[in-house]
Design a protein around this motif. Structure first.
Motif, short mmCIF file in Angstrom:
data_model
loop_
_atom_site.label_atom_id
_atom_site.label_comp_id
_atom_site.label_asym_id
_atom_site.label_seq_id
_atom_site.Cartn_x
_atom_site.Cartn_y
_atom_site.Cartn_z
N VAL A 62 0.75 -1.71 0.09
CA VAL A 62 -0.04 0.09 0.26
C VAL A 62 0.75 1.46 -0.20
CG1 VAL A 62 -2.03 1.02 1.17
CG2 VAL A 62 -2.11 -1.67 1.04
N SER A 73 -12.13 -0.50 -7.11
CA SER A 73 -12.13 -0.56 -6.15
C SER A 73 -13.38 -0.25 -4.88
CB SER A 73 -11.34 1.10 -5.86
OG SER A 73 -11.33 1.66 -6.79
N ALA A 113 -8.88 -4.32 0.85
CA ALA A 113 -8.09 -4.50 -0.13
C ALA A 113 -8.62 -2.77 -0.93
CB ALA A 113 -7.91 -5.84 -0.05
N THR A 123 -2.69 2.50 8.56
CA THR A 123 -1.84 1.37 8.81
C THR A 123 -0.92 1.98 10.16
OG1 THR A 123 -0.56 4.02 7.96
CG2 THR A 123 -0.28 1.81 6.58
N PHE A 134 -4.30 6.55 5.16
CA PHE A 134 -3.00 5.69 5.47
C PHE A 134 -3.23 5.35 6.32
CE2 PHE A 134 1.50 5.43 5.15
CZ PHE A 134 1.82 4.31 4.58
N PRO A 147 -1.16 -7.36 2.57
CA PRO A 147 -1.07 -6.16 3.48
C PRO A 147 -2.58 -6.15 4.39
CG PRO A 147 0.01 -5.09 1.51
CD PRO A 147 -0.86 -5.88 1.26
N ALA A 148 -3.87 -6.23 2.83
CA ALA A 148 -5.26 -6.49 3.44
C ALA A 148 -5.30 -7.53 4.81
CB ALA A 148 -5.94 -6.20 2.52
N SER A 190 -8.08 -0.13 -0.20
CA SER A 190 -6.50 0.76 -0.72
C SER A 190 -5.99 1.03 -2.15
CB SER A 190 -5.56 -0.33 -0.25
OG SER A 190 -5.23 -0.89 1.10
N PHE A 191 -7.28 0.31 -2.66
CA PHE A 191 -6.60 0.43 -4.08
C PHE A 191 -7.53 2.09 -4.20
CE2 PHE A 191 -8.05 -1.58 -8.49
CZ PHE A 191 -6.89 -0.87 -9.33
N ALA A 204 2.33 1.59 -3.39
CA ALA A 204 1.53 2.17 -4.20
C ALA A 204 1.51 3.49 -4.05
CB ALA A 204 -0.12 1.56 -4.00
N VAL A 212 -2.23 -4.39 -2.46
CA VAL A 212 -2.66 -4.44 -1.64
C VAL A 212 -2.73 -5.68 -1.11
CG1 VAL A 212 -3.41 -1.65 -2.70
CG2 VAL A 212 -5.18 -3.62 -3.34
N ASP A 213 -3.54 -6.80 -1.98
CA ASP A 213 -3.68 -7.50 -1.40
C ASP A 213 -3.06 -8.82 0.03
OD1 ASP A 213 -5.19 -10.03 -0.69
OD2 ASP A 213 -4.21 -11.26 -2.19
#
Length: 536
Positions: A105, A424, A357, A291, A287, A508-509, A360-361, A108, A505-506
Protein backbone atom coordinates in the motif's frame (compact mmCIF):
# COMPACT_ATOMS: atom_id res chain seq x y z
CA UNK A 1 10.24 -11.76 3.15
CA UNK A 2 9.88 -14.39 0.47
CA UNK A 3 12.59 -16.94 -0.27
CA UNK A 4 15.16 -16.16 -2.97
CA UNK A 5 13.60 -18.78 -5.21
CA UNK A 6 10.34 -16.88 -5.22
CA UNK A 7 11.78 -13.37 -5.27
CA UNK A 8 10.39 -11.14 -7.98
CA UNK A 9 12.85 -8.27 -7.54
CA UNK A 10 14.74 -7.08 -10.60
CA UNK A 11 16.96 -4.48 -8.91
CA UNK A 12 18.83 -4.82 -5.63
CA UNK A 13 16.72 -3.98 -2.56
CA UNK A 14 19.91 -3.05 -0.71
CA UNK A 15 20.17 0.27 -2.54
CA UNK A 16 18.54 3.05 -0.42
CA UNK A 17 15.83 3.67 -3.01
CA UNK A 18 13.47 5.35 -0.56
CA UNK A 19 16.07 7.80 0.67
CA UNK A 20 16.94 8.62 -2.95
CA UNK A 21 13.24 9.26 -3.59
CA UNK A 22 13.11 11.54 -0.54
CA UNK A 23 16.33 13.48 -1.11
CA UNK A 24 16.32 13.96 -4.88
CA UNK A 25 13.36 16.40 -5.19
CA UNK A 26 14.72 18.39 -2.23
CA UNK A 27 18.05 18.78 -4.03
CA UNK A 28 16.25 19.74 -7.24
CA UNK A 29 14.22 22.38 -5.38
CA UNK A 30 17.44 23.85 -3.97
CA UNK A 31 18.88 23.98 -7.49
CA UNK A 32 15.79 25.82 -8.72
CA UNK A 33 16.08 28.43 -5.99
CA UNK A 34 19.81 28.80 -6.66
CA UNK A 35 19.58 29.30 -10.42
CA UNK A 36 21.50 32.49 -11.28
CA UNK A 37 19.96 35.40 -13.10
CA UNK A 38 17.98 38.53 -12.51
CA UNK A 39 14.52 39.77 -13.38
CA UNK A 40 13.17 42.35 -15.75
CA UNK A 41 11.21 45.34 -14.38
CA UNK A 42 7.94 43.47 -14.89
CA UNK A 43 9.15 40.47 -12.87
CA UNK A 44 10.19 38.04 -15.61
CA UNK A 45 13.36 36.01 -15.20
CA UNK A 46 16.57 36.37 -17.12
CA UNK A 47 19.64 34.16 -17.30
CA UNK A 48 19.52 30.53 -16.17
CA UNK A 49 16.23 31.06 -14.36
CA UNK A 50 14.49 30.97 -17.71
CA UNK A 51 15.12 27.21 -17.64
CA UNK A 52 13.34 26.68 -14.33
CA UNK A 53 10.43 24.84 -15.95
CA UNK A 54 12.74 22.43 -17.77
CA UNK A 55 14.77 21.83 -14.62
CA UNK A 56 11.62 21.12 -12.59
CA UNK A 57 10.21 18.76 -15.22
CA UNK A 58 13.52 16.94 -15.58
CA UNK A 59 13.77 16.50 -11.82
CA UNK A 60 10.18 15.20 -11.65
CA UNK A 61 10.87 12.67 -14.43
CA UNK A 62 14.00 11.45 -12.65
CA UNK A 63 11.82 10.97 -9.57
CA UNK A 64 9.48 8.81 -11.65
CA UNK A 65 12.46 6.67 -12.71
CA UNK A 66 13.50 6.29 -9.08
CA UNK A 67 9.95 5.23 -8.27
CA UNK A 68 10.06 2.59 -11.00
CA UNK A 69 13.40 1.41 -9.63
CA UNK A 70 11.88 1.06 -6.16
CA UNK A 71 9.05 -0.99 -7.67
CA UNK A 72 11.53 -3.26 -9.44
CA UNK A 73 13.42 -3.75 -6.16
CA UNK A 74 10.19 -4.60 -4.31
CA UNK A 75 9.17 -8.24 -3.91
CA UNK A 76 5.47 -8.29 -4.79
CA UNK A 77 5.15 -11.83 -3.42
CA UNK A 78 5.80 -10.42 0.04
CA UNK A 79 3.77 -7.21 -0.33
CA UNK A 80 2.31 -7.65 3.15
CA UNK A 81 5.70 -7.01 4.76
CA UNK A 82 7.74 -3.81 4.84
CA UNK A 83 10.62 -3.85 2.37
CA UNK A 84 13.40 -1.53 1.16
CA UNK A 85 14.11 -1.04 4.84
CA UNK A 86 16.39 1.68 6.19
CA UNK A 87 16.84 2.28 9.90
CA UNK A 88 19.26 4.78 11.42
CA UNK A 89 19.38 6.42 14.83
CA UNK A 90 18.11 9.98 14.69
CA UNK A 91 17.42 11.11 18.27
CA UNK A 92 18.19 7.94 20.26
CA UNK A 93 17.70 9.73 23.60
CA UNK A 94 14.03 10.12 22.64
CA UNK A 95 13.72 6.78 20.87
CA UNK A 96 13.39 8.43 17.44
CA UNK A 97 14.79 6.74 14.31
CA UNK A 98 15.09 7.63 10.66
CA UNK A 99 13.24 4.50 9.59
CA UNK A 100 11.84 4.01 6.11
CA UNK A 101 10.12 1.04 4.49
CA UNK A 102 7.04 0.31 2.44
CA UNK A 103 4.55 -2.48 2.12
CA UNK A 104 2.40 -2.79 -1.00
CA UNK A 105 0.00 0.00 0.00
CA UNK A 106 2.78 2.42 0.89
CA UNK A 107 4.59 1.71 -2.37
CA UNK A 108 1.40 2.23 -4.39
CA UNK A 109 0.88 5.66 -2.81
CA UNK A 110 4.53 6.58 -3.33
CA UNK A 111 4.15 5.72 -7.02
CA UNK A 112 0.93 7.76 -7.22
CA UNK A 113 2.79 10.74 -5.77
CA UNK A 114 5.72 10.61 -8.17
CA UNK A 115 3.47 10.07 -11.20
CA UNK A 116 1.31 13.12 -10.47
CA UNK A 117 4.19 15.55 -9.89
CA UNK A 118 5.50 15.83 -13.50
CA UNK A 119 1.92 16.22 -14.71
CA UNK A 120 1.43 19.11 -12.27
CA UNK A 121 4.66 20.68 -13.52
CA UNK A 122 3.48 20.36 -17.12
CA UNK A 123 0.08 21.80 -16.21
CA UNK A 124 1.82 24.90 -14.81
CA UNK A 125 4.09 25.17 -17.86
CA UNK A 126 2.32 28.13 -19.50
CA UNK A 127 1.15 29.99 -16.43
CA UNK A 128 3.77 32.67 -17.01
CA UNK A 129 2.41 33.32 -20.49
CA UNK A 130 -1.00 34.17 -19.09
CA UNK A 131 0.41 37.35 -17.56
CA UNK A 132 -0.75 36.21 -14.12
CA UNK A 133 2.39 34.48 -12.84
CA UNK A 134 5.75 36.01 -13.78
CA UNK A 135 8.51 33.55 -14.56
CA UNK A 136 10.37 34.11 -11.30
CA UNK A 137 7.27 33.41 -9.23
CA UNK A 138 6.63 30.28 -11.22
CA UNK A 139 10.15 29.14 -10.33
CA UNK A 140 9.32 29.44 -6.64
CA UNK A 141 6.03 27.60 -7.16
CA UNK A 142 7.74 24.68 -8.93
CA UNK A 143 10.38 24.51 -6.21
CA UNK A 144 7.60 24.22 -3.61
CA UNK A 145 6.06 21.39 -5.64
CA UNK A 146 9.36 19.51 -5.45
CA UNK A 147 9.71 20.16 -1.71
CA UNK A 148 6.20 18.82 -1.24
CA UNK A 149 7.18 15.72 -3.24
CA UNK A 150 9.85 14.96 -0.63
CA UNK A 151 7.31 15.08 2.19
CA UNK A 152 4.72 13.06 0.28
CA UNK A 153 7.12 10.22 -0.42
CA UNK A 154 8.63 10.27 3.06
CA UNK A 155 5.32 10.19 4.95
CA UNK A 156 4.13 7.08 3.09
CA UNK A 157 7.46 5.38 3.80
CA UNK A 158 7.95 6.37 7.46
CA UNK A 159 8.14 3.43 9.89
CA UNK A 160 8.78 5.56 12.97
CA UNK A 161 5.70 7.15 14.55
CA UNK A 162 7.55 10.31 15.57
CA UNK A 163 9.08 10.67 12.09
CA UNK A 164 5.61 10.19 10.61
CA UNK A 165 4.27 12.95 12.85
CA UNK A 166 7.06 15.36 11.89
CA UNK A 167 6.40 14.75 8.20
CA UNK A 168 2.64 14.94 8.78
CA UNK A 169 3.11 18.48 10.09
CA UNK A 170 5.99 19.57 7.85
CA UNK A 171 4.04 19.03 4.64
CA UNK A 172 1.71 21.84 5.72
CA UNK A 173 4.44 24.41 5.09
CA UNK A 174 4.81 24.10 1.29
CA UNK A 175 1.04 23.66 0.84
CA UNK A 176 0.35 26.80 2.86
CA UNK A 177 2.63 28.86 0.61
CA UNK A 178 1.34 27.18 -2.57
CA UNK A 179 -2.20 28.24 -1.66
CA UNK A 180 -1.51 31.57 0.01
CA UNK A 181 1.10 32.76 -2.48
CA UNK A 182 -0.28 31.52 -5.80
CA UNK A 183 -4.03 31.04 -5.35
CA UNK A 184 -7.17 33.06 -6.06
CA UNK A 185 -8.47 36.30 -4.57
CA UNK A 186 -9.34 34.68 -1.20
CA UNK A 187 -6.17 32.62 -1.09
CA UNK A 188 -4.96 33.93 2.26
CA UNK A 189 -8.24 33.05 3.97
CA UNK A 190 -8.18 29.56 2.44
CA UNK A 191 -4.53 29.01 3.34
CA UNK A 192 -5.01 30.07 6.96
CA UNK A 193 -8.16 27.96 7.33
CA UNK A 194 -6.32 24.94 5.92
CA UNK A 195 -3.40 25.55 8.27
CA UNK A 196 -5.54 26.03 11.39
CA UNK A 197 -7.59 22.87 10.81
CA UNK A 198 -4.46 20.84 10.10
CA UNK A 199 -2.51 22.22 13.05
CA UNK A 200 -5.42 21.58 15.40
CA UNK A 201 -5.56 17.96 14.28
CA UNK A 202 -1.78 17.66 14.50
CA UNK A 203 -1.71 19.04 18.04
CA UNK A 204 -4.20 16.40 19.16
CA UNK A 205 -2.12 13.75 17.41
CA UNK A 206 1.03 14.95 19.17
CA UNK A 207 -0.59 14.22 22.51
CA UNK A 208 -1.38 10.74 21.20
CA UNK A 209 2.21 10.22 19.98
CA UNK A 210 3.62 11.13 23.40
CA UNK A 211 1.08 8.94 25.18
CA UNK A 212 1.82 6.02 22.87
CA UNK A 213 5.57 6.28 23.56
CA UNK A 214 4.96 6.27 27.31
CA UNK A 215 2.91 3.08 26.93
CA UNK A 216 5.46 1.43 24.63
CA UNK A 217 8.71 -0.43 25.32
CA UNK A 218 10.87 2.72 25.16
CA UNK A 219 14.55 2.53 24.31
CA UNK A 220 16.53 3.93 21.39
CA UNK A 221 13.94 2.63 18.89
CA UNK A 222 10.90 3.23 21.02
CA UNK A 223 8.95 4.96 18.24
CA UNK A 224 9.42 2.23 15.61
CA UNK A 225 6.00 1.08 14.48
CA UNK A 226 6.89 -2.61 14.68
CA UNK A 227 8.01 -2.15 18.30
CA UNK A 228 4.74 -0.45 19.24
CA UNK A 229 2.34 -2.96 17.63
CA UNK A 230 1.00 -5.22 20.34
CA UNK A 231 1.74 -2.78 23.17
CA UNK A 232 -0.13 -3.79 26.32
CA UNK A 233 -2.28 -0.90 27.55
CA UNK A 234 -5.54 -0.48 29.41
CA UNK A 235 -8.79 -0.25 27.48
CA UNK A 236 -9.36 3.37 28.42
CA UNK A 237 -5.86 4.50 27.47
CA UNK A 238 -6.02 2.68 24.15
CA UNK A 239 -9.30 4.31 23.26
CA UNK A 240 -8.07 7.81 24.11
CA UNK A 241 -4.90 7.31 22.08
CA UNK A 242 -6.92 5.96 19.18
CA UNK A 243 -9.14 9.05 19.22
CA UNK A 244 -6.11 11.34 19.26
CA UNK A 245 -4.75 9.74 16.08
CA UNK A 246 -8.13 9.30 14.41
CA UNK A 247 -9.22 12.93 14.82
CA UNK A 248 -6.02 14.14 13.14
CA UNK A 249 -6.48 11.67 10.30
CA UNK A 250 -10.17 12.54 9.91
CA UNK A 251 -9.25 16.22 9.44
CA UNK A 252 -6.65 15.29 6.85
CA UNK A 253 -8.87 12.76 5.07
CA UNK A 254 -11.25 14.87 5.06
CA UNK A 255 -14.31 13.41 6.79
CA UNK A 256 -17.58 14.97 7.86
CA UNK A 257 -17.79 17.13 10.01
CA UNK A 258 -14.12 18.30 9.92
CA UNK A 259 -13.98 18.70 6.14
CA UNK A 260 -14.93 22.36 5.71
CA UNK A 261 -11.39 23.55 4.99
CA UNK A 262 -11.22 21.49 1.77
CA UNK A 263 -13.74 23.29 -0.53
CA UNK A 264 -12.20 26.68 0.28
CA UNK A 265 -8.66 25.42 -0.26
CA UNK A 266 -9.54 23.67 -3.51
CA UNK A 267 -11.42 26.71 -4.84
CA UNK A 268 -8.60 29.17 -4.15
CA UNK A 269 -5.53 27.01 -4.84
CA UNK A 270 -3.96 26.63 -8.29
CA UNK A 271 -5.22 23.54 -10.10
CA UNK A 272 -1.91 21.72 -9.65
CA UNK A 273 -1.91 22.40 -5.92
CA UNK A 274 -5.45 21.03 -5.60
CA UNK A 275 -4.36 17.97 -7.56
CA UNK A 276 -1.61 17.17 -5.08
CA UNK A 277 -3.60 18.28 -2.04
CA UNK A 278 -6.66 16.13 -2.74
CA UNK A 279 -5.07 13.50 -4.96
CA UNK A 280 -2.20 12.65 -2.62
CA UNK A 281 -1.94 14.58 0.66
CA UNK A 282 -5.45 13.80 1.83
CA UNK A 283 -4.59 10.10 1.49
CA UNK A 284 -2.25 10.54 4.45
CA UNK A 285 -5.40 10.58 6.58
CA UNK A 286 -6.80 7.27 5.37
CA UNK A 287 -3.30 5.80 5.11
CA UNK A 288 -2.76 6.69 8.77
CA UNK A 289 -6.05 5.08 9.76
CA UNK A 290 -5.04 1.91 7.95
CA UNK A 291 -1.39 1.64 8.98
CA UNK A 292 -1.39 3.23 12.45
CA UNK A 293 -4.88 3.31 14.00
CA UNK A 294 -5.84 -0.28 13.20
CA UNK A 295 -2.62 -2.15 14.07
CA UNK A 296 -1.64 0.03 17.05
CA UNK A 297 -5.11 0.21 18.63
CA UNK A 298 -7.03 -2.91 17.49
CA UNK A 299 -9.52 -3.06 20.37
CA UNK A 300 -10.27 0.65 20.16
CA UNK A 301 -10.68 0.37 16.39
CA UNK A 302 -13.32 -2.32 16.84
CA UNK A 303 -14.98 -0.24 19.58
CA UNK A 304 -15.18 2.91 17.43
CA UNK A 305 -16.11 1.18 14.16
CA UNK A 306 -19.94 1.59 14.40
CA UNK A 307 -19.70 5.37 14.86
CA UNK A 308 -17.03 5.71 12.17
CA UNK A 309 -19.11 3.69 9.70
CA UNK A 310 -22.03 6.08 10.30
CA UNK A 311 -19.76 9.09 9.77
CA UNK A 312 -18.45 7.50 6.58
CA UNK A 313 -21.99 7.07 5.26
CA UNK A 314 -22.81 10.68 6.12
CA UNK A 315 -19.67 11.78 4.27
CA UNK A 316 -20.69 9.76 1.22
CA UNK A 317 -24.12 11.36 0.92
CA UNK A 318 -23.29 14.80 2.27
CA UNK A 319 -20.39 15.21 -0.14
CA UNK A 320 -22.39 13.95 -3.11
CA UNK A 321 -25.43 16.14 -2.40
CA UNK A 322 -23.35 19.28 -1.92
CA UNK A 323 -21.40 18.50 -5.10
CA UNK A 324 -24.67 18.48 -7.04
CA UNK A 325 -25.50 21.97 -5.80
CA UNK A 326 -22.16 23.63 -6.60
CA UNK A 327 -21.62 26.27 -9.28
CA UNK A 328 -17.83 26.46 -8.87
CA UNK A 329 -16.21 23.42 -10.44
CA UNK A 330 -13.26 23.38 -8.04
CA UNK A 331 -15.64 23.23 -5.07
CA UNK A 332 -17.68 20.59 -6.87
CA UNK A 333 -14.67 18.30 -7.28
CA UNK A 334 -13.69 18.94 -3.65
CA UNK A 335 -17.10 17.82 -2.39
CA UNK A 336 -16.98 14.71 -4.57
CA UNK A 337 -13.77 13.87 -2.72
CA UNK A 338 -15.54 14.12 0.63
CA UNK A 339 -17.95 11.51 -0.73
CA UNK A 340 -15.19 9.27 -2.09
CA UNK A 341 -13.25 9.38 1.16
CA UNK A 342 -16.40 8.16 2.86
CA UNK A 343 -16.16 5.00 0.75
CA UNK A 344 -12.48 4.58 1.64
CA UNK A 345 -13.11 4.94 5.38
CA UNK A 346 -16.10 2.60 5.18
CA UNK A 347 -13.96 -0.12 3.62
CA UNK A 348 -11.19 0.31 6.18
CA UNK A 349 -13.48 0.00 9.19
CA UNK A 350 -15.43 -2.93 7.80
CA UNK A 351 -12.37 -5.00 8.80
CA UNK A 352 -12.71 -7.40 5.87
CA UNK A 353 -9.71 -8.15 3.70
CA UNK A 354 -11.68 -7.47 0.54
CA UNK A 355 -13.00 -4.12 1.71
CA UNK A 356 -9.59 -3.01 3.01
CA UNK A 357 -7.91 -4.03 -0.24
CA UNK A 358 -10.63 -2.11 -2.07
CA UNK A 359 -10.04 0.97 0.09
CA UNK A 360 -6.29 0.77 -0.52
CA UNK A 361 -6.84 0.53 -4.28
CA UNK A 362 -9.47 3.29 -4.03
CA UNK A 363 -6.85 5.66 -2.61
CA UNK A 364 -4.80 5.28 -5.78
CA UNK A 365 -7.76 5.47 -8.14
CA UNK A 366 -9.20 8.51 -6.44
CA UNK A 367 -5.88 10.27 -6.89
CA UNK A 368 -5.97 9.50 -10.61
CA UNK A 369 -9.57 10.50 -11.32
CA UNK A 370 -9.84 13.48 -8.99
CA UNK A 371 -6.37 14.71 -9.92
CA UNK A 372 -7.43 14.53 -13.56
CA UNK A 373 -10.63 16.47 -12.87
CA UNK A 374 -8.77 19.26 -11.07
CA UNK A 375 -6.29 19.56 -13.93
CA UNK A 376 -9.08 19.63 -16.52
CA UNK A 377 -10.95 22.31 -14.57
CA UNK A 378 -7.69 24.23 -14.59
CA UNK A 379 -7.60 23.94 -18.40
CA UNK A 380 -11.16 25.31 -18.57
CA UNK A 381 -10.32 28.20 -16.27
CA UNK A 382 -7.27 29.06 -18.40
CA UNK A 383 -9.62 29.38 -21.42
CA UNK A 384 -12.53 31.17 -19.77
CA UNK A 385 -11.07 32.91 -16.76
CA UNK A 386 -13.79 31.42 -14.58
CA UNK A 387 -14.56 28.14 -12.83
CA UNK A 388 -18.30 28.77 -12.62
CA UNK A 389 -20.46 26.32 -14.54
CA UNK A 390 -22.89 29.04 -15.60
CA UNK A 391 -20.10 30.71 -17.60
CA UNK A 392 -19.80 27.72 -19.93
CA UNK A 393 -22.00 25.93 -22.44
CA UNK A 394 -21.73 24.06 -25.73
CA UNK A 395 -17.97 23.53 -25.58
CA UNK A 396 -18.29 20.04 -27.04
CA UNK A 397 -18.73 21.54 -30.49
CA UNK A 398 -15.58 23.68 -30.35
CA UNK A 399 -13.35 21.60 -28.05
CA UNK A 400 -14.31 17.97 -28.76
CA UNK A 401 -11.09 16.45 -27.41
CA UNK A 402 -11.29 18.41 -24.16
CA UNK A 403 -14.94 17.36 -23.82
CA UNK A 404 -14.01 13.73 -24.43
CA UNK A 405 -11.24 13.52 -21.86
CA UNK A 406 -13.39 15.39 -19.32
CA UNK A 407 -16.17 12.85 -19.84
CA UNK A 408 -13.86 9.85 -19.48
CA UNK A 409 -12.28 11.27 -16.32
CA UNK A 410 -15.71 12.09 -14.92
CA UNK A 411 -16.95 8.58 -15.67
CA UNK A 412 -13.99 7.25 -13.76
CA UNK A 413 -15.01 9.43 -10.81
CA UNK A 414 -18.49 7.87 -10.87
CA UNK A 415 -16.97 4.35 -11.04
CA UNK A 416 -18.05 3.28 -14.51
CA UNK A 417 -17.17 -0.37 -15.26
CA UNK A 418 -14.05 -0.57 -17.39
CA UNK A 419 -12.32 2.21 -15.45
CA UNK A 420 -10.15 1.55 -12.42
CA UNK A 421 -12.31 3.26 -9.79
CA UNK A 422 -15.10 0.76 -10.44
CA UNK A 423 -12.92 -2.13 -9.26
CA UNK A 424 -12.02 -0.47 -5.98
CA UNK A 425 -15.56 0.75 -5.22
CA UNK A 426 -16.96 -2.69 -6.02
CA UNK A 427 -14.47 -4.34 -3.63
CA UNK A 428 -15.37 -1.88 -0.87
CA UNK A 429 -19.11 -2.50 -1.18
CA UNK A 430 -18.89 -6.27 -1.62
CA UNK A 431 -16.35 -6.62 1.20
CA UNK A 432 -18.46 -4.47 3.53
CA UNK A 433 -21.74 -6.28 2.84
CA UNK A 434 -21.14 -9.44 4.96
CA UNK A 435 -20.12 -7.26 7.93
CA UNK A 436 -22.37 -4.19 7.61
CA UNK A 437 -25.18 -5.16 5.24
CA UNK A 438 -27.24 -2.00 5.67
CA UNK A 439 -24.19 0.24 5.32
CA UNK A 440 -23.14 -1.48 2.09
CA UNK A 441 -26.62 -1.12 0.59
CA UNK A 442 -26.85 2.54 1.58
CA UNK A 443 -23.41 3.26 0.16
CA UNK A 444 -24.31 1.56 -3.12
CA UNK A 445 -27.25 3.96 -3.54
CA UNK A 446 -24.80 6.87 -3.56
CA UNK A 447 -23.48 5.69 -6.93
CA UNK A 448 -26.62 7.24 -8.44
CA UNK A 449 -25.73 10.60 -6.89
CA UNK A 450 -22.25 10.37 -8.39
CA UNK A 451 -23.79 9.90 -11.83
CA UNK A 452 -25.90 13.03 -11.27
CA UNK A 453 -23.08 15.38 -10.30
CA UNK A 454 -20.75 14.15 -13.05
CA UNK A 455 -23.18 13.94 -15.96
CA UNK A 456 -25.11 17.08 -15.06
CA UNK A 457 -21.86 19.05 -14.89
CA UNK A 458 -20.80 17.67 -18.26
CA UNK A 459 -24.19 18.55 -19.73
CA UNK A 460 -24.08 22.16 -18.56
CA UNK A 461 -20.47 22.79 -19.56
CA UNK A 462 -20.15 20.93 -22.84
CA UNK A 463 -23.57 20.32 -24.40
CA UNK A 464 -26.22 22.65 -25.80
CA UNK A 465 -25.73 25.69 -28.02
CA UNK A 466 -22.29 27.29 -28.07
CA UNK A 467 -22.11 30.61 -26.25
CA UNK A 468 -21.00 33.42 -28.53
CA UNK A 469 -18.03 34.30 -26.32
CA UNK A 470 -16.83 30.68 -26.41
CA UNK A 471 -17.03 30.12 -30.16
CA UNK A 472 -13.28 30.53 -30.66
CA UNK A 473 -12.15 28.58 -27.59
CA UNK A 474 -9.06 26.50 -28.46
CA UNK A 475 -9.17 22.74 -27.99
CA UNK A 476 -6.76 20.86 -25.79
CA UNK A 477 -3.16 21.24 -27.00
CA UNK A 478 -0.23 18.83 -27.19
CA UNK A 479 1.19 19.75 -23.79
CA UNK A 480 -2.21 19.37 -22.15
CA UNK A 481 -2.68 15.99 -23.80
CA UNK A 482 0.59 14.88 -22.19
CA UNK A 483 -0.83 16.03 -18.85
CA UNK A 484 -4.13 14.17 -18.97
CA UNK A 485 -3.24 11.32 -21.33
CA UNK A 486 -1.14 9.27 -18.88
CA UNK A 487 -3.85 9.47 -16.22
CA UNK A 488 -6.53 8.19 -18.58
CA UNK A 489 -4.22 5.45 -19.82
CA UNK A 490 -3.57 4.24 -16.25
CA UNK A 491 -7.30 4.36 -15.42
CA UNK A 492 -8.09 2.22 -18.47
CA UNK A 493 -5.28 -0.28 -17.92
CA UNK A 494 -6.12 -0.80 -14.24
CA UNK A 495 -9.81 -0.89 -15.10
CA UNK A 496 -9.42 -3.86 -17.41
CA UNK A 497 -6.42 -5.48 -15.73
CA UNK A 498 -6.25 -4.53 -12.03
CA UNK A 499 -4.20 -7.59 -11.02
CA UNK A 500 -0.83 -5.77 -10.68
CA UNK A 501 -2.33 -3.24 -8.27
CA UNK A 502 -4.27 -5.89 -6.36
CA UNK A 503 -1.06 -7.84 -5.85
CA UNK A 504 0.28 -4.84 -3.94
CA UNK A 505 -2.77 -4.34 -1.69
CA UNK A 506 -4.04 -7.89 -1.14
CA UNK A 507 -1.51 -9.17 1.39
CA UNK A 508 -1.34 -5.91 3.38
CA UNK A 509 -5.13 -6.11 3.72
CA UNK A 510 -4.93 -9.63 5.12
CA UNK A 511 -2.16 -8.58 7.47
CA UNK A 512 -4.29 -5.70 8.75
CA UNK A 513 -7.29 -7.95 9.38
CA UNK A 514 -5.04 -10.27 11.37
CA UNK A 515 -3.63 -7.36 13.41
CA UNK A 516 -7.09 -6.05 14.26
CA UNK A 517 -8.06 -9.51 15.44
CA UNK A 518 -11.13 -9.87 13.24
CA UNK A 519 -11.76 -13.05 11.33
CA UNK A 520 -12.85 -12.58 7.74
CA UNK A 521 -16.49 -13.68 7.32
CA UNK A 522 -17.21 -16.71 5.15
CA UNK A 523 -18.67 -14.48 2.44
CA UNK A 524 -15.44 -12.49 2.15
CA UNK A 525 -14.49 -12.36 -1.52
CA UNK A 526 -11.47 -14.40 -2.68
CA UNK A 527 -8.53 -12.22 -3.57
CA UNK A 528 -5.92 -12.72 -6.23
CA UNK A 529 -3.16 -15.13 -5.24
CA UNK A 530 0.00 -13.34 -6.32
CA UNK A 531 2.03 -16.55 -6.33
CA UNK A 532 -0.23 -18.43 -8.68
CA UNK A 533 -1.91 -15.59 -10.57
CA UNK A 534 -5.32 -17.15 -9.87
CA UNK A 535 -8.12 -16.79 -7.33
CA UNK A 536 -7.90 -18.54 -4.01
Amino acid sequence: MSSPALATTVLSPDVPWLTLLVVWPLVAAAVLWALPGGTTPDGYSTGARRWSRQVALGAALVEVLLGVAALLAFDTLAAGTHQLLETHAWIPQLGVSYALGVDGVGLALVLLSVVLVPLVVLAAWREQDSGKVPTDRLRHYLALVLVLTTFMVAVFAARDVFLFYVLFEAMLIPVYFMIGGFGGPRRRYAAVKFLLFSLAGGLIMLAGVIGLYLQGPGGEQGFLTENLIGTDMSTGVERWLFLAFFVAFAVKAPMFPVHTWLPDAAEQAPAGTSTLLVGVLDKVGTFGMLTLCLPLFPEASRWAAPVIVVLALISIFYGALLAIGQQDMFRLVAYTSVSHFGFIVLGIFAFASTSIAGSSFYMVNHGLSTGGLFLLVGFLVARRGSARIEDFGGLQKVTPVLAGVFLVTGLSALSLPGLSTFVSEFLVIVGTFPVWEAAAVIAAVAVVLAAIYVLWTYQRVFTGPVRDDLATTPDIGARERWVIGPLIAIMLVLGFYPAPALRLVDEPARTTVSQVGVEAPPADMPMLDPEEGSDR
